[in-house]
Design a protein around this motif. Structure first.
Motif, PDB file in Angstrom:
ATOM      1  N   ALA A  53       0.916  -1.139  -0.129  1.00 37.65           N
ATOM      2  CA  ALA A  53      -0.109   0.092  -0.082  1.00 37.65           C
ATOM      3  C   ALA A  53       0.851   1.358   0.013  1.00 37.65           C
ATOM      4  O   ALA A  53       1.947   1.403   0.721  1.00 37.65           O
ATOM      5  N   LEU A  54       0.609   2.122  -0.714  1.00 40.53           N
ATOM      6  CA  LEU A  54       1.084   3.730  -0.942  1.00 40.53           C
ATOM      7  C   LEU A  54       0.080   4.430  -0.164  1.00 40.53           C
ATOM      8  O   LEU A  54      -0.849   4.546  -1.214  1.00 40.53           O
ATOM      9  N   LEU A  55       0.344   5.074   0.822  1.00 38.31           N
ATOM     10  CA  LEU A  55      -0.487   5.935   1.499  1.00 38.31           C
ATOM     11  C   LEU A  55       0.027   7.469   1.362  1.00 38.31           C
ATOM     12  O   LEU A  55       1.031   7.632   1.763  1.00 38.31           O
TER      13      LEU A  55
ATOM     14  N   HIS B 289       0.191  11.862   5.840  1.00 38.57           N
ATOM     15  CA  HIS B 289       1.178  10.902   5.745  1.00 38.57           C
ATOM     16  C   HIS B 289       1.404  10.533   4.264  1.00 38.57           C
ATOM     17  O   HIS B 289       0.656  10.639   3.215  1.00 38.57           O
ATOM     18  N   THR B 290       2.760   9.819   4.455  1.00 38.71           N
ATOM     19  CA  THR B 290       3.488   9.232   3.008  1.00 38.71           C
ATOM     20  C   THR B 290       4.249   8.186   3.604  1.00 38.71           C
ATOM     21  O   THR B 290       5.149   7.976   4.315  1.00 38.71           O
ATOM     22  N   GLN B 291       3.280   6.837   3.263  1.00 43.60           N
ATOM     23  CA  GLN B 291       4.253   5.676   3.528  1.00 43.60           C
ATOM     24  C   GLN B 291       3.957   4.591   2.806  1.00 43.60           C
ATOM     25  O   GLN B 291       2.909   4.456   2.131  1.00 43.60           O
ATOM     26  N   PHE B 292       4.733   3.745   2.632  1.00 44.69           N
ATOM     27  CA  PHE B 292       4.803   2.254   1.917  1.00 44.69           C
ATOM     28  C   PHE B 292       4.511   1.317   3.084  1.00 44.69           C
ATOM     29  O   PHE B 292       5.249   1.157   3.908  1.00 44.69           O
ATOM     30  N   LEU B 293       3.546   0.556   2.837  1.00 47.55           N
ATOM     31  CA  LEU B 293       3.390  -0.754   3.991  1.00 47.55           C
ATOM     32  C   LEU B 293       3.006  -1.841   3.309  1.00 47.55           C
ATOM     33  O   LEU B 293       2.371  -1.982   2.155  1.00 47.55           O
TER      34      LEU B 293
END
Ligand code: KG4
Ligand code: ZN
Length: 357
Positions: A137-139, A144-148
């Motif tokens: 997931a890229l948020l 927020h700015t996150q790869f999960l």
């Protein structure tokens, strides 16, 4: 959970500037949903003012819950789960939503699920699309700015994040410097789209790409902000002309696109490595997913690696109550619920701890 009865989940979102409530079923149907955006209130300040946001949530939430219950044509007794965003977010607003959710849960003796707002964003594509664990997931939102790597409802691994500004924030700050309204992302995209000579724009306004090609999956955008400020200072005094604004917006957006392509390529490799085998799906969530240039760039990188990339409808991409109800159901269905003593958490990083006290 093995009885076949359809379950009704009430979800409450109040962690930023949307007051939103939804009722979602265990069969992935949104039967009632209302989103009240406070954007007009905060616009005049150029960003969200936490104290004002909390007061507005307090003023609006009861009526929104009532409306949603009426739309759904069910009684509080018919609810199976009550879920509320419990962090991360602006603490005053989070407390307003949690107190409402806890009160309904206590009054009608229903299970309460404390939902992590970030987990809700990244689980939402499973409400609207056929997405299966594990996926990347890229948020990308204003906060927020996150790869999960999403391995399960309660098992998410952060592969990368921003070390300074969030991506939406970078758009908003750039827009503000250019004299555009808040939130600036859509205005920048429109200007960039109208840029007539894209190659010339990029040559005219060189911008740095912080962390580009660095051996991790992190982002950094604050250097870009400084460079944009310098370009604006070098222009003649007064309002920025239309073609200057289009060129600058294009140069900015193109730099972002290049950064995202590089970071995503690394994140997909890292996800593959962490997961032990190749992934087949990724999702993009958060308000910035509305940007077509960014969305198309992500699609290209993903398809080169044989990964399908989906994004929920925009209404489910930005802050909303349905995502909280859905995440509440996913957690409850896994046997997870929370005591009414569960605290509001201004910070609540994702990971194993994202479902517990
Ligand atoms: O997810 P969201 O609605 O709210 C939260 O931050 O939680 O995201 C809002 C962010 C804002 O920073 C806004 O400027 C950005 O998403 N945004 C865009 C676009 N539409 C919204 N950024 C770039 N291009 C867009 N078209
Ligand atoms: Zn959000």
């Amino acid at each position: 959970m093995n009885d076949n009865k359809v379950k009704y989940i009430l979800g409450i979102e109040t962690s930023c500037d949307e007051t939103s409530v939804a009722i979602v079923t265990s069969e992935r149907k949104i039967i009632a949903h209302e989103i009240y955006s406070q954007i007009e209130t905060h616009k005049q300040y150029g960003g969200v003012v936490p104290e004002i946001a909390a007061r507005e949530h307090l003023d609006r939430l009861d009526d929104i819950i009532k409306n949603v219950m009426e739309q759904a044509k069910i009684d509080y007794q018919d609810l199976d789960v009550v879920a509320a965003t419990s962090g991360p977010g602006l603490i005053g607003g989070v407390m307003v939503g949690m107190m409402a959710g806890k009160t309904i849960a206590a009054t009608y003796n229903k299970p309460f699920v404390a939902v992590n707002h970030l987990a809700a964003h990244v689980l939402t594509p499973r409400l609207s699309e056929d997405i299966h664990f594990p996926y990347l997931a890229l948020l990308v939102s204003g906060g927020h700015t996150q790869f999960l790597l999403v391995r399960d409802v309660d098992d998410m691994v952060e592969l990368g994040t921003t070390i300074d500004d969030a991506l939406g924030e970078a758009f908003d700050k750039t827009a503000k410097m250019m004299g555009l309204p808040y939130p600036g992302g859509p205005f920048i995209e429109k200007l960039a789209h109208n840029c007539e000579d894209k190659l010339a724009a990029v040559a005219r306004f060189p911008l740095p790409k912080p962390l580009y090609k660095k051996p991790n999956c992190n982002f950094s955008f604050s250097g870009l902000k400084t460079a944009i400020a310098r370009h604006i200072q070098s222009m003649p005094e007064g309002d920025i002309g239309a073609s200057d604004a289009q060129d600058l917006a294009y140069a900015f957006q193109d730099t972002i696109v290049e950064i995202i392509k590089d970071r995503l390529s690394r994140a997909l490799d890292a996800a593959h490595h962490e997961n032990g085998s190749a992934l087949s799906q990724m999702v993009i969530v958060g308000g910035v997913a509305a940007n077509r240039a960014i969305y198309n760039a992500i699609q290209n990188v993903a398809s080169q690696k044989n990964i399908s990339c989906v994004t929920p409808p925009l209404k489910l991409c930005t802050d909303n109550g349905a995502m909280i109800a859905w995440a509440g159901w996913e957690l409850y269905n896994k046997g997870i619920s929370h005591p009414l003593s569960f605290p509001a958490k201004p910070r609540w990083p994702l990971g194993k701890s994202s479902v517990s006290n």
